[in-house]
Structures are given as C-alpha cells and as structure tokens.
Design an enzyme around this catalytic site. Structure first.
Site, PDB file in Angstrom:
ATOM      1  N   GLU A  37       0.828  -1.220   0.000  1.00 41.12           N
ATOM      2  CA  GLU A  37       0.000   0.000   0.000  1.00 41.12           C
ATOM      3  C   GLU A  37       0.855   1.260   0.000  1.00 41.12           C
ATOM      4  OE1 GLU A  37      -2.374  -1.423   3.392  1.00 41.12           O
ATOM      5  OE2 GLU A  37      -4.136  -1.034   2.153  1.00 41.12           O
ATOM      6  N   GLU A  78      -3.886  -9.545   3.634  1.00 35.50           N
ATOM      7  CA  GLU A  78      -4.581  -9.175   4.877  1.00 35.50           C
ATOM      8  C   GLU A  78      -5.744 -10.093   5.239  1.00 35.50           C
ATOM      9  OE1 GLU A  78      -3.341  -7.044   2.710  1.00 35.50           O
ATOM     10  OE2 GLU A  78      -2.679  -5.182   3.671  1.00 35.50           O
TER      11      GLU A  78
HETATM   12  N1  COA Z   1       5.152  -7.991  10.940  1.00 34.85           N
HETATM   13  C1  COA Z   1       5.957  -8.358  11.943  1.00 34.85           C
HETATM   14  N2  COA Z   1       7.008  -9.158  11.774  1.00 34.85           N
HETATM   15  C2  COA Z   1       7.254  -9.629  10.545  1.00 34.85           C
HETATM   16  C3  COA Z   1       6.443  -9.306   9.464  1.00 34.85           C
HETATM   17  C4  COA Z   1       5.342  -8.438   9.681  1.00 34.85           C
HETATM   18  N3  COA Z   1       4.526  -8.013   8.708  1.00 34.85           N
HETATM   19  N4  COA Z   1       6.908  -9.927   8.348  1.00 34.85           N
HETATM   20  C5  COA Z   1       7.985 -10.620   8.748  1.00 34.85           C
HETATM   21  N5  COA Z   1       8.193 -10.442  10.065  1.00 34.85           N
HETATM   22  C6  COA Z   1       9.228 -11.033  10.912  1.00 34.85           C
HETATM   23  C7  COA Z   1       8.977 -12.508  11.167  1.00 34.85           C
HETATM   24  O1  COA Z   1       8.086 -12.683  12.232  1.00 34.85           O
HETATM   25  C8  COA Z   1      10.371 -12.996  11.467  1.00 34.85           C
HETATM   26  O2  COA Z   1      10.685 -12.663  12.792  1.00 34.85           O
HETATM   27  P1  COA Z   1      11.593 -13.658  13.701  1.00 34.85           P
HETATM   28  O3  COA Z   1      12.909 -13.706  12.992  1.00 34.85           O
HETATM   29  O4  COA Z   1      11.652 -12.958  15.013  1.00 34.85           O
HETATM   30  O5  COA Z   1      10.888 -14.971  13.687  1.00 34.85           O
HETATM   31  C9  COA Z   1      11.248 -12.132  10.566  1.00 34.85           C
HETATM   32  O6  COA Z   1      10.468 -11.002  10.205  1.00 34.85           O
HETATM   33  C10 COA Z   1      11.628 -12.846   9.293  1.00 34.85           C
HETATM   34  O7  COA Z   1      10.449 -13.335   8.701  1.00 34.85           O
HETATM   35  P2  COA Z   1      10.385 -14.750   7.943  1.00 34.85           P
HETATM   36  O8  COA Z   1       8.941 -15.067   7.733  1.00 34.85           O
HETATM   37  O9  COA Z   1      11.216 -15.746   8.673  1.00 34.85           O
HETATM   38  O10 COA Z   1      11.119 -14.355   6.582  1.00 34.85           O
HETATM   39  P3  COA Z   1      10.988 -15.039   5.149  1.00 34.85           P
HETATM   40  O11 COA Z   1      12.027 -14.368   4.327  1.00 34.85           O
HETATM   41  O12 COA Z   1      10.984 -16.512   5.251  1.00 34.85           O
HETATM   42  O13 COA Z   1       9.541 -14.612   4.608  1.00 34.85           O
HETATM   43  C11 COA Z   1       7.773 -13.041   4.159  1.00 34.85           C
HETATM   44  C12 COA Z   1       9.296 -13.278   4.268  1.00 34.85           C
HETATM   45  C13 COA Z   1       7.601 -11.560   3.897  1.00 34.85           C
HETATM   46  C14 COA Z   1       7.185 -13.866   3.019  1.00 34.85           C
HETATM   47  C15 COA Z   1       7.092 -13.443   5.471  1.00 34.85           C
HETATM   48  O14 COA Z   1       7.805 -12.861   6.545  1.00 34.85           O
HETATM   49  C16 COA Z   1       5.656 -13.004   5.583  1.00 34.85           C
HETATM   50  O15 COA Z   1       4.766 -13.636   5.023  1.00 34.85           O
HETATM   51  N6  COA Z   1       5.400 -11.901   6.332  1.00 34.85           N
HETATM   52  C17 COA Z   1       4.059 -11.439   6.618  1.00 34.85           C
HETATM   53  C18 COA Z   1       3.443 -10.815   5.377  1.00 34.85           C
HETATM   54  C19 COA Z   1       2.045 -10.317   5.678  1.00 34.85           C
HETATM   55  O16 COA Z   1       1.134 -11.064   5.960  1.00 34.85           O
HETATM   56  N7  COA Z   1       1.891  -8.997   5.598  1.00 34.85           N
HETATM   57  C20 COA Z   1       0.630  -8.376   5.776  1.00 34.85           C
HETATM   58  C21 COA Z   1       0.552  -7.755   7.119  1.00 34.85           C
HETATM   59  S1  COA Z   1      -0.986  -6.926   7.265  1.00 34.85           S
END
Ligand code: COA
Length: 250
Positions: free
Chosen positions: A113, A133
């Site tokens: 966004e 979301e």
């Molecule tokens: N909010 C808070 N923390 C987040 C985050 C978010 N939106 N996205 C990633 N993180 C944190 C993870 O919890 C993790 O923390 P940790 O190391 O303490 O466990 C760290 O960032 C790394 O994330 P990880 O998922 O292990 O990395 P990845 O490279 O395997 O995957 C993504 C990357 C972006 C695909 C995955 O983190 C993800 O799906 N994030 C959420 C996306 C989402 O739903 N966003 C919409 C929010 S409304």
C-alpha cells in the site's frame, strides 16, 4: 548529505533535490511499526516544508513485509479508526513533489500500500506485490482497496485482494503497476536516473502537474489556474527563452 541521524527505523539521505528513504528494519523484513510510521511522518513534514523529490526503498532486498503484525494483533477499533497507516500513506501520496518507490523483494500488505501511494514504482526482478490481509482476518485498509484498482484495474485488484494473487515483477510491469523492471542490483541506480530526469524539469511545473493530475474527475478549471501560475513564472520565461535562443544560435 548524511543519512539516518536520529532515525531508528529509516535510513535517510538528504540531497539538494531529493530525499532518499530506506525502510530499515531488516530483521522484521522492514515491517511498518509505530516508530516507522512516526519517522515517515517526520520525513513528510520535512518534504512539505522544503519540497523535494522522494525516493523510497527498503533495506536488504525487501521493500516491506506489511504492517507490523505484532502491533496489529494488539490494535482495536480505536486504532483502526485513527487510520494509522492510511493517514500516513495519504500524506505520502499528497507530498508536493513526485515520489518514486524502488521495490525489490516483498512489498506485502501495508508495504504494498505504501508503494501504491507513490507516484511511480520501479521494480527489481525479485519484486512481489501482494495483499494477504484477509488471511490474517483483516482487510487492506490503507489504500489497496481503491488505489490498486485505480492503478491496475478492478479485476486485478479483486484477484489480489480477494483471490490472494501475488504479482511478480513481470506481471506488475504487464499490468502497468510498475514503470520498469531491472535487475535488483541496478534498481537504485535506475531510480536515481529517473529522479535525475524529474529534477531537470521546473520544480514548480512538476508540483502543479502532480496536484492537477491527482484532482478527481474532469478539472479544466484547475488546469487553467495552475497554468496561469506557471505562465507568470520567471522559470518558464527563462526556460522558454533558453530554448528559443538555442534554436536561433544553431
Ligand atoms: N510484521 C511483523 N514481523 C514480521 C512481518 C510483519 N509483517 N513480516 C515478517 N516479520 C518477521 C517474522 O516474524 C520474522 O521474525 P523472527 O525472525 O523474530 O521470527 C522475521 O520477520 C523474518 O520473517 P520470515 O517469515 O522468517 O522471513 P521469510 O524471508 O521466510 O519470509 C515473508 C518473508 C515476507 C514472506 C514473510 O515474513 C511473511 O509472510 N510476512 C508477513 C506478510 C504479511 O502477511 N503482511 C501483511 C501484514 S498486514
């Protein structure tokens, strides 16, 4: 020229004609938390006081993985009504001078966004846009439900927001969501070249063009008024005279 002073979640490089902001919480994939929101407001305040171009990017190969889910978990009705992200992204969208998002890696949720709120998006080959979301039990309430439809069409917006479709860089290019796809390593350089091109235009003309472009519906009066301001500017006279003089001397 220095970057980052006083910021916890951003790297900020101030130049004469532009500000370069890097979202910088790499351990949380640059998730947008309250501190980042506050710091981005501070950047906006600076750009409103002294209008310059904005280049927005993310650290370590990720744009932003969304709003911070840890914080979202604790938020209730009052926080939603306060529009914590939507007001920030609206402020970004209304910045006086053009804004460019240089996106590599994930731009998900609020990260997508924020990129949608910028005037132009450039993608690295690794860029992925998405709005997951509903999977977390909420909606994308900071602009995706209307900005994405404006940028890429209602059909695509519904595929992304309802169908969970993620757009990779090539798809984003085909849909017009991004202006260009370049290798990740060339993304920042390419973005700076785009800003260089913008910086060669008259700042006042860019500023008024952006205002008029973003006005809703047909707005010939706004166009004429904006042009009236520019027609009276010294900058317009200088630039047109320079063009004509060059023609006369060649
Ligand atoms: N909010 C808070 N923390 C987040 C985050 C978010 N939106 N996205 C990633 N993180 C944190 C993870 O919890 C993790 O923390 P940790 O190391 O303490 O466990 C760290 O960032 C790394 O994330 P990880 O998922 O292990 O990395 P990845 O490279 O395997 O995957 C993504 C990357 C972006 C695909 C995955 O983190 C993800 O799906 N994030 C959420 C996306 C989402 O739903 N966003 C919409 C929010 S409304």
């Amino acid at each position: 020229m220095s970057g980052g002073a006083g910021y916890e979640t951003l790297l900020v490089e101030e130049r004469d004609d532009r500000v370069v902001v890097t979202l910088n919480r790499p351990r949380a994939r640059n998730a947008i938390n309250a501190a980042m929101v506050e710091e981005l407001h501070a950047v906006c305040a600076g750009l409103e006081r002294r209008p310059r171009l904005l280049l927005l990017t993310g650290a370590e190969g990720v744009f932003a993985a969304g709003a911070d889910i840890q914080e979202l978990l604790e938020r209730g009705r009052e926080e939603a009504l306060a529009g914590i992200n939507s007001r920030l992204f609206d402020r970004v969208a209304r910045l006086p001078m053009p804004t460019v998002a240089a996106v590599d890696g994930y731009a998900l949720g609020g990260g997508a966004e924020l990129a949608y709120a910028c005037d132009v998006r450039l993608a690295g080959e690794s860029a992925v846009f998405g709005n997951p979301e509903p999977g977390l039990g909420i909606l994308a309430a900071a602009g995706a439900c209307w900005r994405l439809a404006e940028l890429a069409g209602v059909s695509v917006a519904k595929q992304v927001l309802l169908g969970g479709r993620r757009l990779d860089a090539a798809e984003a290019l085909r849909l017009g969501l991004v202006a260009e796809v370049v290798p990740d390593g060339e993304l920042l350089g390419r973005a700076h070249r785009l800003l260089d091109r913008m910086a060669r235009s008259a700042p006042g003309a860019l500023r008024l063009t952006k205002l008029v472009l973003d006005a809703r519906g047909p707005h010939p009066l706004a166009d004429d008024l904006a042009q009236a301001i520019l027609f009276e500017s010294e900058e317009k006279r200088d630039r047109m005279r320079a063009f004509l003089d060059k023609g006369a001397s060649s």
